[in-house]
Enzyme design. Structure first.
Site, mmCIF file in Angstrom:
data_model
loop_
_atom_site.group_PDB
_atom_site.id
_atom_site.type_symbol
_atom_site.label_atom_id
_atom_site.label_comp_id
_atom_site.label_asym_id
_atom_site.label_seq_id
_atom_site.Cartn_x
_atom_site.Cartn_y
_atom_site.Cartn_z
ATOM 1 N N ALA A 107 41.333 43.444 42.771
ATOM 2 C CA ALA A 107 42.400 43.162 43.637
ATOM 3 C C ALA A 107 43.584 41.986 43.305
ATOM 4 O O ALA A 107 43.030 41.387 42.187
ATOM 5 C CB ALA A 107 41.691 42.628 44.850
ATOM 6 N N GLY A 136 37.734 45.107 42.791
ATOM 7 C CA GLY A 136 38.478 46.259 43.440
ATOM 8 C C GLY A 136 38.824 47.432 42.524
ATOM 9 O O GLY A 136 38.739 48.482 43.205
ATOM 10 N N GLU A 189 35.431 49.281 42.585
ATOM 11 C CA GLU A 189 35.162 49.727 43.834
ATOM 12 C C GLU A 189 36.122 50.624 44.103
ATOM 13 O O GLU A 189 35.771 51.724 44.782
ATOM 14 C CB GLU A 189 35.657 48.434 44.977
ATOM 15 N N GLU A 247 33.878 39.076 41.431
ATOM 16 C CA GLU A 247 34.619 38.326 42.576
ATOM 17 C C GLU A 247 33.893 36.967 42.685
ATOM 18 O O GLU A 247 34.445 35.844 43.085
ATOM 19 C CB GLU A 247 34.542 39.062 43.724
HETATM 20 N N1 CO8 Z 1 45.192 39.920 40.055
HETATM 21 C C1 CO8 Z 1 46.496 39.619 39.444
HETATM 22 N N2 CO8 Z 1 46.954 39.566 38.161
HETATM 23 C C2 CO8 Z 1 45.985 39.795 37.311
HETATM 24 C C3 CO8 Z 1 44.463 40.453 37.572
HETATM 25 C C4 CO8 Z 1 44.220 40.276 39.004
HETATM 26 N N3 CO8 Z 1 43.044 41.051 39.472
HETATM 27 N N4 CO8 Z 1 44.132 40.911 36.478
HETATM 28 C C5 CO8 Z 1 44.869 40.431 35.431
HETATM 29 N N5 CO8 Z 1 46.100 40.272 36.016
HETATM 30 C C6 CO8 Z 1 47.328 39.894 35.307
HETATM 31 C C7 CO8 Z 1 47.173 38.531 34.590
HETATM 32 O O1 CO8 Z 1 47.396 37.290 35.433
HETATM 33 C C8 CO8 Z 1 48.128 38.476 33.279
HETATM 34 O O2 CO8 Z 1 49.319 38.325 34.201
HETATM 35 P P1 CO8 Z 1 50.545 37.090 33.309
HETATM 36 O O3 CO8 Z 1 50.818 37.931 32.272
HETATM 37 O O4 CO8 Z 1 51.514 37.116 34.173
HETATM 38 O O5 CO8 Z 1 49.869 35.876 33.082
HETATM 39 C C9 CO8 Z 1 48.238 40.002 33.133
HETATM 40 O O6 CO8 Z 1 47.622 40.558 34.146
HETATM 41 C C10 CO8 Z 1 47.265 40.392 32.031
HETATM 42 O O7 CO8 Z 1 46.056 39.650 32.180
HETATM 43 P P2 CO8 Z 1 45.378 38.669 31.012
HETATM 44 O O8 CO8 Z 1 46.520 38.085 30.379
HETATM 45 O O9 CO8 Z 1 44.476 37.975 31.796
HETATM 46 O O10 CO8 Z 1 44.615 39.746 30.179
HETATM 47 P P3 CO8 Z 1 43.437 39.697 29.178
HETATM 48 O O11 CO8 Z 1 43.367 40.822 28.455
HETATM 49 O O12 CO8 Z 1 43.335 38.228 28.428
HETATM 50 O O13 CO8 Z 1 42.030 39.602 30.313
HETATM 51 C C11 CO8 Z 1 40.859 40.348 32.010
HETATM 52 C C12 CO8 Z 1 41.725 40.831 30.969
HETATM 53 C C13 CO8 Z 1 39.508 40.019 31.755
HETATM 54 C C14 CO8 Z 1 40.651 41.702 33.020
HETATM 55 C C15 CO8 Z 1 41.491 39.313 33.004
HETATM 56 O O14 CO8 Z 1 42.922 39.559 33.471
HETATM 57 C C16 CO8 Z 1 40.847 39.208 34.435
HETATM 58 O O15 CO8 Z 1 39.654 38.563 34.204
HETATM 59 N N6 CO8 Z 1 41.335 39.361 35.486
HETATM 60 C C17 CO8 Z 1 40.644 39.312 36.699
HETATM 61 C C18 CO8 Z 1 39.363 40.042 36.816
HETATM 62 C C19 CO8 Z 1 38.693 39.848 38.092
HETATM 63 O O16 CO8 Z 1 38.408 38.938 38.797
HETATM 64 N N7 CO8 Z 1 38.879 40.934 39.145
HETATM 65 C C20 CO8 Z 1 38.498 40.551 40.348
HETATM 66 C C21 CO8 Z 1 39.742 40.360 41.275
HETATM 67 S S1 CO8 Z 1 38.921 40.123 42.969
HETATM 68 C C22 CO8 Z 1 38.830 41.515 43.724
HETATM 69 O O17 CO8 Z 1 39.005 42.500 43.188
HETATM 70 C C23 CO8 Z 1 38.090 41.492 45.225
HETATM 71 C C24 CO8 Z 1 38.274 43.124 45.762
HETATM 72 C C25 CO8 Z 1 37.841 42.964 47.104
HETATM 73 C C26 CO8 Z 1 38.940 42.279 48.021
HETATM 74 C C27 CO8 Z 1 38.585 42.619 49.388
HETATM 75 C C28 CO8 Z 1 39.535 41.958 50.340
HETATM 76 C C29 CO8 Z 1 39.071 42.229 51.896
#
Ligand code: CO8
Length: 258
Positions: free
Chosen positions: A66, A109, A112, A132
């Protein structure tokens, strides 16, 4: 097409390919993307010429979860009153079979969303996880339920409690994905599976999907009863006559989806 900003939709014959397309955010699922995926797939679901829908992302990410930047400022009343992300449930209610073709990250997400699809194919680069808890929240689109049903309690608990990820090999061994294919073959393989499904009788494919999904919602006896009723009902279809006649005549069937 259709004014979508976050997805691409392509049709080939009776199959549809929906590509998540927010590359700069690793296909993070924001509200716009959710609404576009739901609108596009529901439109395909209404199209009698569409027999299977493939969902995919990029080589680097199916979806990295998400959109954390969109959720970060939200408060409880906003999440609750808008029923944040509830529209994703509609993807699970499509009657057309869906395939998730996952390369790279399928986190939170993203994992999911893949599990909301009927068939899950993985590239050898796929990474699955429910991280998460590291953000101070928990899965919210069914991860705690569907991951547990797919891989069992021990792995689901460990993954949801620690945020550790699972690679494609472990995902296949654990039963999360049906098959692992080389990354550069993923799209073609997913489209081939979709073509096979779309070539079957559309009403029968829908019945199969209903029957398998019922196994998650009911007792074994009720599920077997439901299957038997659908099996009998299939004999009301022209496609049953055609399928069995073609076998007897030693020729390929020509289903009319009726
Ligand atoms: N949300 C927003 N932006 C993201 C996300 C995300 N989940 N993942 C990556 N991005 C963005 C980064 O911020 C970055 O943007 P910017 O260039 O502007 O800084 C760009 O994408 C590239 O990402 P990275 O530079 O981090 O790339 P890496 O190769 O270094 O890392 C990873 C890749 C490991 C995937 C890393 O991006 C990461 O850890 N991302 C987050 C993963 C995460 O925690 N996902 C779970 C999110 S919470 C969720 O999904 C809850 C679902 C249920 C919600 C229900 C509500 C009712």
């Amino acid at each position: 097409t259709d004014g979508y900003e976050t997805i691409l939709v392509e049709r080939t014959g009776r199959t549809a390919l929906l590509t998540l397309n927010r590359p700069k955010a690793l296909n993070a699922l924001n509200l716009r993307l959710m609404n576009e995926v739901v609108a596009a797939t529901e439109a395909l679901d209404r199209d009698p010429e569409c027999g299977c829908i493939v969902l995919t992302g990029s080589a680097k990410a199916f979806a990295a979860g998400a959109d954390i930047k969109e959720m970060q400022p939200q408060d409880y009343p906003e999440m609750y009153l808008s029923d944040w992300f509830a529209a994703w449930d509609r993807l699970g209610r499509l009657r057309t079979p869906t395939i998730a073709a996952v390369a790279g990250y399928a986190l939170g997400g993203g994992c999911e969303l893949a599990m909301l699809c009927d068939v899950l194919l993985a590239a050898d680069t796929a990474v699955f996880g429910q991280p998460e808890i590291k953000l101070g929240v928990l899965p919210g689109i069914g991860g705690s339920q569907r991951l547990t049903r797919a891989v069992g309690k021990a792995k689901a608990m460990e993954m949801c409690l620690t945020g550790r990820t699972m690679d494609a090999v472990e995902a296949e061994r654990a039963g999360l994905v049906s098959r692992v294919v080389p990354a550069d073959e993923l799209r073609a393989e997913a489209l081939a599976v979709a073509g096979t499904i779309a070539g079957m009788s559309r009403p029968v494919a829908m019945m199969v999907k209903e029957a398998v999904n019922r196994s998650f919602e009911t007792t074994l006896a009720e599920g077997v009863h439901f299957e038997r009723r659908l099996f009998h009902a299939a004999f009301a279809l022209a496609d049953q006559k055609e399928g069995m006649t073609a076998f007897v005549d030693k020729r390929p069937p020509r289903f009319t989806h009726r």
